[in-house]
Design a protein around this motif. Structure first.
Motif, PDB file in Angstrom:
ATOM      1  N   LEU A 194       2.840   8.727  33.749  1.00 31.17           N
ATOM      2  CA  LEU A 194       2.298   8.784  35.106  1.00 31.17           C
ATOM      3  C   LEU A 194       2.899   9.952  35.878  1.00 31.17           C
ATOM      4  O   LEU A 194       2.174  10.695  36.561  1.00 31.17           O
ATOM      5  CB  LEU A 194       2.581   7.471  35.835  1.00 31.17           C
ATOM      6  N   ALA A 195       4.216  10.136  35.771  1.00 29.41           N
ATOM      7  CA  ALA A 195       4.868  11.234  36.485  1.00 29.41           C
ATOM      8  C   ALA A 195       4.311  12.576  36.045  1.00 29.41           C
ATOM      9  O   ALA A 195       4.093  13.474  36.865  1.00 29.41           O
ATOM     10  CB  ALA A 195       6.377  11.181  36.251  1.00 29.41           C
ATOM     11  N   THR A 196       4.053  12.717  34.745  1.00 28.61           N
ATOM     12  CA  THR A 196       3.496  13.974  34.226  1.00 28.61           C
ATOM     13  C   THR A 196       2.130  14.246  34.830  1.00 28.61           C
ATOM     14  O   THR A 196       1.814  15.373  35.227  1.00 28.61           O
ATOM     15  CB  THR A 196       3.399  13.903  32.698  1.00 28.61           C
ATOM     16  N   ARG A 197       1.308  13.194  34.909  1.00 27.55           N
ATOM     17  CA  ARG A 197      -0.028  13.367  35.489  1.00 27.55           C
ATOM     18  C   ARG A 197       0.048  13.703  36.971  1.00 27.55           C
ATOM     19  O   ARG A 197      -0.689  14.573  37.469  1.00 27.55           O
ATOM     20  CB  ARG A 197      -0.846  12.090  35.288  1.00 27.55           C
ATOM     21  N   LEU A 198       0.918  13.021  37.692  1.00 28.71           N
ATOM     22  CA  LEU A 198       1.036  13.269  39.136  1.00 28.71           C
ATOM     23  C   LEU A 198       1.503  14.696  39.418  1.00 28.71           C
ATOM     24  O   LEU A 198       0.971  15.365  40.310  1.00 28.71           O
ATOM     25  CB  LEU A 198       2.007  12.265  39.755  1.00 28.71           C
ATOM     26  N   LEU A 199       2.463  15.160  38.665  1.00 28.25           N
ATOM     27  CA  LEU A 199       2.979  16.513  38.891  1.00 28.25           C
ATOM     28  C   LEU A 199       1.957  17.563  38.491  1.00 28.25           C
ATOM     29  O   LEU A 199       1.861  18.622  39.126  1.00 28.25           O
ATOM     30  CB  LEU A 199       4.289  16.694  38.125  1.00 28.25           C
ATOM     31  N   LEU A 209      -1.252  17.168  38.806  1.00 30.81           N
ATOM     32  CA  LEU A 209      -2.212  17.165  39.912  1.00 30.81           C
ATOM     33  C   LEU A 209      -1.649  17.880  41.135  1.00 30.81           C
ATOM     34  O   LEU A 209      -2.391  18.564  41.859  1.00 30.81           O
ATOM     35  CB  LEU A 209      -2.587  15.719  40.264  1.00 30.81           C
ATOM     36  N   TYR A 210      -0.365  17.718  41.382  1.00 33.00           N
ATOM     37  CA  TYR A 210       0.296  18.439  42.472  1.00 33.00           C
ATOM     38  C   TYR A 210       0.085  19.941  42.274  1.00 33.00           C
ATOM     39  O   TYR A 210      -0.321  20.663  43.201  1.00 33.00           O
ATOM     40  CB  TYR A 210       1.785  18.088  42.449  1.00 33.00           C
ATOM     41  N   ARG A 211       0.311  20.410  41.072  1.00 32.05           N
ATOM     42  CA  ARG A 211       0.202  21.849  40.787  1.00 32.05           C
ATOM     43  C   ARG A 211      -1.236  22.334  40.912  1.00 32.05           C
ATOM     44  O   ARG A 211      -1.478  23.457  41.373  1.00 32.05           O
ATOM     45  CB  ARG A 211       0.726  22.120  39.376  1.00 32.05           C
ATOM     46  N   ILE A 212      -2.210  21.490  40.552  1.00 33.67           N
ATOM     47  CA  ILE A 212      -3.624  21.878  40.608  1.00 33.67           C
ATOM     48  C   ILE A 212      -4.119  21.948  42.054  1.00 33.67           C
ATOM     49  O   ILE A 212      -4.777  22.916  42.460  1.00 33.67           O
ATOM     50  CB  ILE A 212      -4.480  20.885  39.795  1.00 33.67           C
ATOM     51  N   LYS A 227       9.593  14.944  44.285  1.00 36.43           N
ATOM     52  CA  LYS A 227       8.464  15.865  44.112  1.00 36.43           C
ATOM     53  C   LYS A 227       7.142  15.096  44.061  1.00 36.43           C
ATOM     54  O   LYS A 227       6.126  15.537  44.609  1.00 36.43           O
ATOM     55  CB  LYS A 227       8.641  16.704  42.842  1.00 36.43           C
ATOM     56  N   GLU A 228       7.140  13.936  43.442  1.00 34.57           N
ATOM     57  CA  GLU A 228       5.940  13.088  43.423  1.00 34.57           C
ATOM     58  C   GLU A 228       5.613  12.604  44.835  1.00 34.57           C
ATOM     59  O   GLU A 228       4.444  12.560  45.238  1.00 34.57           O
ATOM     60  CB  GLU A 228       6.151  11.895  42.497  1.00 34.57           C
ATOM     61  N   LEU A 229       6.653  12.225  45.589  1.00 30.76           N
ATOM     62  CA  LEU A 229       6.436  11.775  46.958  1.00 30.76           C
ATOM     63  C   LEU A 229       5.869  12.896  47.826  1.00 30.76           C
ATOM     64  O   LEU A 229       5.055  12.655  48.729  1.00 30.76           O
ATOM     65  CB  LEU A 229       7.745  11.255  47.549  1.00 30.76           C
ATOM     66  N   GLU A 230       6.292  14.125  47.561  1.00 33.24           N
ATOM     67  CA  GLU A 230       5.708  15.283  48.254  1.00 33.24           C
ATOM     68  C   GLU A 230       4.213  15.360  47.985  1.00 33.24           C
ATOM     69  O   GLU A 230       3.409  15.613  48.890  1.00 33.24           O
ATOM     70  CB  GLU A 230       6.373  16.574  47.761  1.00 33.24           C
ATOM     71  N   PHE A 244       2.183  12.897  47.128  1.00 33.94           N
ATOM     72  CA  PHE A 244       1.496  11.814  47.825  1.00 33.94           C
ATOM     73  C   PHE A 244       1.257  12.167  49.288  1.00 33.94           C
ATOM     74  O   PHE A 244       0.178  11.919  49.836  1.00 33.94           O
ATOM     75  CB  PHE A 244       2.324  10.526  47.743  1.00 33.94           C
ATOM     76  N   GLN A 245       2.259  12.742  49.934  1.00 35.39           N
ATOM     77  CA  GLN A 245       2.123  13.096  51.346  1.00 35.39           C
ATOM     78  C   GLN A 245       1.050  14.164  51.549  1.00 35.39           C
ATOM     79  O   GLN A 245       0.221  14.056  52.457  1.00 35.39           O
ATOM     80  CB  GLN A 245       3.461  13.587  51.901  1.00 35.39           C
ATOM     81  N   LEU A 246       1.049  15.168  50.696  1.00 37.26           N
ATOM     82  CA  LEU A 246       0.038  16.225  50.802  1.00 37.26           C
ATOM     83  C   LEU A 246      -1.358  15.680  50.544  1.00 37.26           C
ATOM     84  O   LEU A 246      -2.320  16.042  51.237  1.00 37.26           O
ATOM     85  CB  LEU A 246       0.356  17.351  49.814  1.00 37.26           C
ATOM     86  N   ALA A 247      -1.477  14.809  49.550  1.00 36.76           N
ATOM     87  CA  ALA A 247      -2.781  14.224  49.242  1.00 36.76           C
ATOM     88  C   ALA A 247      -3.294  13.397  50.411  1.00 36.76           C
ATOM     89  O   ALA A 247      -4.481  13.459  50.757  1.00 36.76           O
ATOM     90  CB  ALA A 247      -2.690  13.371  47.981  1.00 36.76           C
ATOM     91  N   SER A 248      -2.404  12.630  51.050  1.00 34.71           N
ATOM     92  CA  SER A 248      -2.807  11.809  52.197  1.00 34.71           C
ATOM     93  C   SER A 248      -3.246  12.661  53.378  1.00 34.71           C
ATOM     94  O   SER A 248      -4.155  12.301  54.124  1.00 34.71           O
ATOM     95  CB  SER A 248      -1.648  10.896  52.627  1.00 34.71           C
ATOM     96  N   GLU A 249      -2.590  13.806  53.557  1.00 34.37           N
ATOM     97  CA  GLU A 249      -2.890  14.660  54.698  1.00 34.37           C
ATOM     98  C   GLU A 249      -4.135  15.522  54.478  1.00 34.37           C
ATOM     99  O   GLU A 249      -4.886  15.768  55.422  1.00 34.37           O
ATOM    100  CB  GLU A 249      -1.696  15.575  54.983  1.00 34.37           C
ATOM    101  N   ARG A 250      -4.381  15.944  53.246  1.00 29.98           N
ATOM    102  CA  ARG A 250      -5.411  16.958  53.024  1.00 29.98           C
ATOM    103  C   ARG A 250      -6.593  16.502  52.169  1.00 29.98           C
ATOM    104  O   ARG A 250      -7.628  17.169  52.163  1.00 29.98           O
ATOM    105  CB  ARG A 250      -4.772  18.186  52.377  1.00 29.98           C
ATOM    106  N   LEU A 251      -6.445  15.399  51.453  1.00 28.90           N
ATOM    107  CA  LEU A 251      -7.544  14.922  50.622  1.00 28.90           C
ATOM    108  C   LEU A 251      -8.146  13.650  51.219  1.00 28.90           C
ATOM    109  O   LEU A 251      -9.287  13.641  51.651  1.00 28.90           O
ATOM    110  CB  LEU A 251      -7.063  14.655  49.190  1.00 28.90           C
TER     111      LEU A 251
END
Length: 245
Positions: A35-40, A42-45, A69-72, A74-81
């Motif tokens: 899961l962590a690998t997938r989340l990171l 997606l962060y990079r994409i 870094k995963e929590l970062e 999540f925050q970006l996704a909540s704000e921009r997606l």
């Protein structure tokens, strides 16, 4: 006794690298790493600039299932997606924690809604009309078609021929009918829609959130217009009744 910060930090770091003691723990750890690998990834994409500038640690502390870094991410996704349900992030989950903004109006009393919402709900379902409701709105008694008597495609065409915000009537009735085409508006807890973390699903939900926001904006504009005068409400009734099957 409070441990020295450096010693406590050392213990915390060591705890993060504990070897699983049995098969169940090993499977759980592998799932967490997957899961962590997938989340990171997606962060990079989705946020390449923020990813490049990030200095957040990659590994979680023993107090959190997710790394800083995963929590970062999540925050970006909540704000921009689209908004994420933060309470769902307390435990690792392969499912995207998105929350449908459904409103089961049939489980509520009419008085729980704002005046314009009461009018629209009553327009959609005549069961909401009280005997004195039209009179309270300053309208003359008249027959209101039920939703079952409406040709929805005809209503859509009719709405194209009137100025805004009355032209939004069809879209807002779709909101009540849960047929907007947006997962955030049409789905409910009962449908149990589950989407796993992936680029495709994040882009899909981001588009559907944008659709939901556009519809909410139109709903607010139409509601303000309806509240201005009984004549505006009568115009909405007339337009609705013209869309008979």
């Amino acid at each position: 006794m409070t441990l020295p910060l450096s010693y406590a930090r050392a213990v915390e770091e060591i705890a993060r690298f504990q070897v699983p003691q049995n098969i169940a723990q090993a499977v759980e750890e592998l799932q967490r790493l997957d899961l962590a690998t997938r989340l990171l990834a997606l962060y990079r994409i989705f946020f390449p600039n923020e990813w490049q500038a990030s200095t957040a640690p990659w590994l979680p502390s023993h107090r959190s299932p997710h790394s800083p870094k995963e929590l970062e991410f999540f925050q970006l996704a909540s704000e921009r997606l689209f908004p994420l349900a933060e309470s769902w992030l307390d435990e690792p989950t392969p499912l995207i924690p998105f929350v449908p903004r459904d409103f089961d109006w049939w489980n509520c009393n009419l008085e729980e809604w704002e005046p314009a919402e009461q009018f629209l709900l009553s327009l959609y379902d005549r069961g909401f009309w009280g005997e004195e409701f039209l009179e309270q709105l300053g309208l003359a008694p008249c027959r209101i078609l039920s939703a079952e008597e409406i040709d929805w495609r005809r209503l859509e065409r009719l709405c194209q021929n009137v100025p805004p915000p009355l032209s939004y009537l069809g879209e807002i009735m779709n909101l009540i009918d849960h047929t907007t085409g947006s997962l955030f508006l049409d789905e409910s807890w009962e449908t149990g829609l589950c989407l796993e973390w992936s680029e495709e699903h994040l882009r899909l939900l981001s588009r559907h959130w944008a659709t939901a926001e556009a519809i909410w904006s139109k709903e607010a504009e139409l509601s303000q217009w309806l509240d201005r005068s009984p004549e505006n409400k009568q115009a909405a009734i007339d337009l609705w009744n013209q869309a008979s099957r």
